[in-house]
Design a protein around this motif. Structure first.
Motif, PDB file in Angstrom:
ATOM      1  N   ALA A  30      40.829  67.923  63.487  1.00 39.75           N
ATOM      2  CA  ALA A  30      41.557  66.844  64.167  1.00 39.75           C
ATOM      3  C   ALA A  30      40.723  65.566  64.162  1.00 39.75           C
ATOM      4  O   ALA A  30      39.513  65.596  64.405  1.00 39.75           O
ATOM      5  N   PHE A  31      41.370  64.457  63.845  1.00 38.28           N
ATOM      6  CA  PHE A  31      40.776  63.135  63.976  1.00 38.28           C
ATOM      7  C   PHE A  31      41.256  62.538  65.296  1.00 38.28           C
ATOM      8  O   PHE A  31      42.458  62.527  65.564  1.00 38.28           O
ATOM      9  N   GLN A  32      40.326  62.058  66.109  1.00 38.83           N
ATOM     10  CA  GLN A  32      40.664  61.572  67.436  1.00 38.83           C
ATOM     11  C   GLN A  32      40.602  60.054  67.512  1.00 38.83           C
ATOM     12  O   GLN A  32      39.710  59.430  66.918  1.00 38.83           O
ATOM     13  N   LYS A  33      41.527  59.488  68.239  1.00 40.22           N
ATOM     14  CA  LYS A  33      41.506  58.060  68.506  1.00 40.22           C
ATOM     15  C   LYS A  33      40.194  57.709  69.205  1.00 40.22           C
ATOM     16  O   LYS A  33      39.723  58.427  70.080  1.00 40.22           O
ATOM     17  N   GLY A  34      39.600  56.590  68.781  1.00 44.04           N
ATOM     18  CA  GLY A  34      38.345  56.164  69.375  1.00 44.04           C
ATOM     19  C   GLY A  34      37.120  56.599  68.596  1.00 44.04           C
ATOM     20  O   GLY A  34      36.008  56.171  68.908  1.00 44.04           O
ATOM     21  N   GLN A  35      37.303  57.444  67.573  1.00 35.98           N
ATOM     22  CA  GLN A  35      36.186  57.902  66.753  1.00 35.98           C
ATOM     23  C   GLN A  35      36.196  57.238  65.379  1.00 35.98           C
ATOM     24  O   GLN A  35      37.261  56.925  64.850  1.00 35.98           O
ATOM     25  N   ILE A  36      35.014  57.057  64.811  1.00 34.39           N
ATOM     26  CA  ILE A  36      34.877  56.561  63.448  1.00 34.39           C
ATOM     27  C   ILE A  36      34.331  57.695  62.597  1.00 34.39           C
ATOM     28  O   ILE A  36      33.251  58.230  62.878  1.00 34.39           O
ATOM     29  N   CYS A  37      35.083  58.074  61.577  1.00 37.53           N
ATOM     30  CA  CYS A  37      34.725  59.215  60.742  1.00 37.53           C
ATOM     31  C   CYS A  37      34.564  58.789  59.284  1.00 37.53           C
ATOM     32  O   CYS A  37      35.288  57.925  58.798  1.00 37.53           O
ATOM     33  N   LEU A  38      33.631  59.440  58.610  1.00 39.25           N
ATOM     34  CA  LEU A  38      33.429  59.236  57.182  1.00 39.25           C
ATOM     35  C   LEU A  38      33.757  60.527  56.452  1.00 39.25           C
ATOM     36  O   LEU A  38      33.271  61.599  56.837  1.00 39.25           O
ATOM     37  N   VAL A  39      34.598  60.421  55.427  1.00 36.44           N
ATOM     38  CA  VAL A  39      34.919  61.565  54.579  1.00 36.44           C
ATOM     39  C   VAL A  39      34.280  61.325  53.221  1.00 36.44           C
ATOM     40  O   VAL A  39      34.709  60.450  52.470  1.00 36.44           O
ATOM     41  N   GLU A  40      33.232  62.074  52.927  1.00 42.93           N
ATOM     42  CA  GLU A  40      32.532  61.934  51.656  1.00 42.93           C
ATOM     43  C   GLU A  40      33.125  62.896  50.643  1.00 42.93           C
ATOM     44  O   GLU A  40      33.427  64.054  50.965  1.00 42.93           O
ATOM     45  N   GLY A 201      30.383  57.808  47.372  1.00 47.33           N
ATOM     46  CA  GLY A 201      28.963  57.482  47.277  1.00 47.33           C
ATOM     47  C   GLY A 201      28.557  56.267  48.086  1.00 47.33           C
ATOM     48  O   GLY A 201      27.625  56.321  48.883  1.00 47.33           O
ATOM     49  N   LYS A 202      29.272  55.163  47.919  1.00 53.34           N
ATOM     50  CA  LYS A 202      28.937  53.925  48.617  1.00 53.34           C
ATOM     51  C   LYS A 202      29.861  53.752  49.810  1.00 53.34           C
ATOM     52  O   LYS A 202      31.083  53.762  49.673  1.00 53.34           O
ATOM     53  N   HIS A 203      29.267  53.619  50.995  1.00 54.25           N
ATOM     54  CA  HIS A 203      30.096  53.465  52.191  1.00 54.25           C
ATOM     55  C   HIS A 203      29.423  52.501  53.167  1.00 54.25           C
ATOM     56  O   HIS A 203      28.205  52.287  53.100  1.00 54.25           O
ATOM     57  N   PRO A 204      30.195  51.890  54.064  1.00 54.13           N
ATOM     58  CA  PRO A 204      29.611  50.979  55.050  1.00 54.13           C
ATOM     59  C   PRO A 204      28.602  51.702  55.934  1.00 54.13           C
ATOM     60  O   PRO A 204      28.809  52.857  56.307  1.00 54.13           O
ATOM     61  N   GLU A 205      27.511  51.026  56.245  1.00 47.00           N
ATOM     62  CA  GLU A 205      26.505  51.595  57.143  1.00 47.00           C
ATOM     63  C   GLU A 205      26.984  51.418  58.577  1.00 47.00           C
ATOM     64  O   GLU A 205      27.000  50.316  59.106  1.00 47.00           O
ATOM     65  N   MET A 206      27.406  52.507  59.186  1.00 48.59           N
ATOM     66  CA  MET A 206      27.923  52.485  60.544  1.00 48.59           C
ATOM     67  C   MET A 206      27.432  53.735  61.276  1.00 48.59           C
ATOM     68  O   MET A 206      26.987  54.704  60.644  1.00 48.59           O
ATOM     69  N   ASN A 207      27.537  53.714  62.592  1.00 48.98           N
ATOM     70  CA  ASN A 207      27.208  54.897  63.386  1.00 48.98           C
ATOM     71  C   ASN A 207      28.461  55.775  63.464  1.00 48.98           C
ATOM     72  O   ASN A 207      29.283  55.635  64.362  1.00 48.98           O
ATOM     73  N   TYR A 208      28.594  56.683  62.495  1.00 52.83           N
ATOM     74  CA  TYR A 208      29.782  57.520  62.428  1.00 52.83           C
ATOM     75  C   TYR A 208      29.720  58.630  63.480  1.00 52.83           C
ATOM     76  O   TYR A 208      28.672  59.239  63.695  1.00 52.83           O
ATOM     77  N   ASP A 209      30.860  58.873  64.102  1.00 54.15           N
ATOM     78  CA  ASP A 209      30.948  59.990  65.040  1.00 54.15           C
ATOM     79  C   ASP A 209      30.960  61.322  64.300  1.00 54.15           C
ATOM     80  O   ASP A 209      30.474  62.323  64.827  1.00 54.15           O
ATOM     81  N   ARG A 210      31.530  61.307  63.079  1.00 56.38           N
ATOM     82  CA  ARG A 210      31.581  62.526  62.280  1.00 56.38           C
ATOM     83  C   ARG A 210      31.469  62.160  60.809  1.00 56.38           C
ATOM     84  O   ARG A 210      31.993  61.142  60.380  1.00 56.38           O
ATOM     85  N   VAL A 211      30.780  63.018  60.056  1.00 55.64           N
ATOM     86  CA  VAL A 211      30.716  62.891  58.609  1.00 55.64           C
ATOM     87  C   VAL A 211      31.185  64.221  58.023  1.00 55.64           C
ATOM     88  O   VAL A 211      30.621  65.269  58.316  1.00 55.64           O
TER      89      VAL A 211
END
Length: 214
Positions: A30-40, A201-211
């Motif tokens: 589940a992806f939750q509102k309020g979270q920033i997630c990266l899918v590699e 491979g290339k993604h914005p540098e952010m504080n992801y809640d989940r990768v």
């Protein structure tokens, strides 16, 4: 919309594979509102397919995708139109801009449907992203990196609970990638929204809640 859930979801084209190793496919996630997630993802693992499934453009998948517990396969066309206008924004890898229109016209066309952003706000985003001088230039005459920034601004010109960005900085230098990340963080915080970014491979540098690994 507070939750996007995938239950044993798998692209139909993968159905005959003996084993799919993924944090997303064939899982309950589940992806939750309020979270920033990266899918590699590696190329060919269904990254862009995931975006199209969630956006309702494609239905060639097994399993269930649900918004707040409601199966999206049951949604009518009018329901999808409303969701894409008010709850879910998408920055596609292929951008889907109109090349015969100027950058400004592409933005105004989208914002005319949503009435979300002021002209001042749109021009401020252009300025921060280094494309203020491209407002009146046709998309077809712009570099791909410039087009990516225009498409990013367009994706912000609507209300949303979730925003998907498919390889948003593939053609950007590090400086503009940081600026895009800053603007995205500001907007999701202001709106209390969720963000899902994909990358090969290339993604914005952010504080992801989940990768997650696709």
């Amino acid at each position: 919309m507070n939750t996007i859930e995938l239950q044993q979801t798998l692209p139909a084209v993968f159905a005959d594979r003996d084993c799919v190793v993924s944090d997303v496919w064939h899982k309950q996630i589940a992806f939750q509102k309020g979270q920033i997630c990266l899918v590699e993802a590696a190329s060919g693992t269904g990254k862009s397919s995931l975006c199209s499934f969630v956006y309702g453009y494609r239905k060639d998948y097994q399993g269930i995708i649900s918004f707040d517990g409601e199966n999206v396969r049951k949604f009518t066309v009018s329901r999808w139109v409303n969701i894409r206008k008010k709850e879910l924004s998408m920055l596609f890898q292929e951008l889907r801009l109109f090349p015969e229109l100027t950058a400004g016209e592409n933005i105004i066309l989208k914002n005319g449907l949503t009435k979300y952003a002021s002209r001042k706000q749109m021009e401020e985003w252009f300025d921060r992203l280094g494309i203020a001088d491209k407002w009146n230039q046709k998309i077809g005459q712009m570099s791909y990196g410039q087009q990516q920034r225009v498409a990013f601004v367009r994706a912000l010109c609507q209300p949303f609970d979730f925003i998907f960005l498919d390889e948003p900085i593939s053609h950007l230098d590090d400086g503009n990638a940081r600026i895009m990340a800053d603007i995205l963080k500001e907007e999701v915080d202001k709106r209390g929204a969720g963000a899902i970014l994909t990358s090969i491979g290339k993604h914005p540098e952010m504080n992801y809640d989940r990768v997650l690994k696709l």
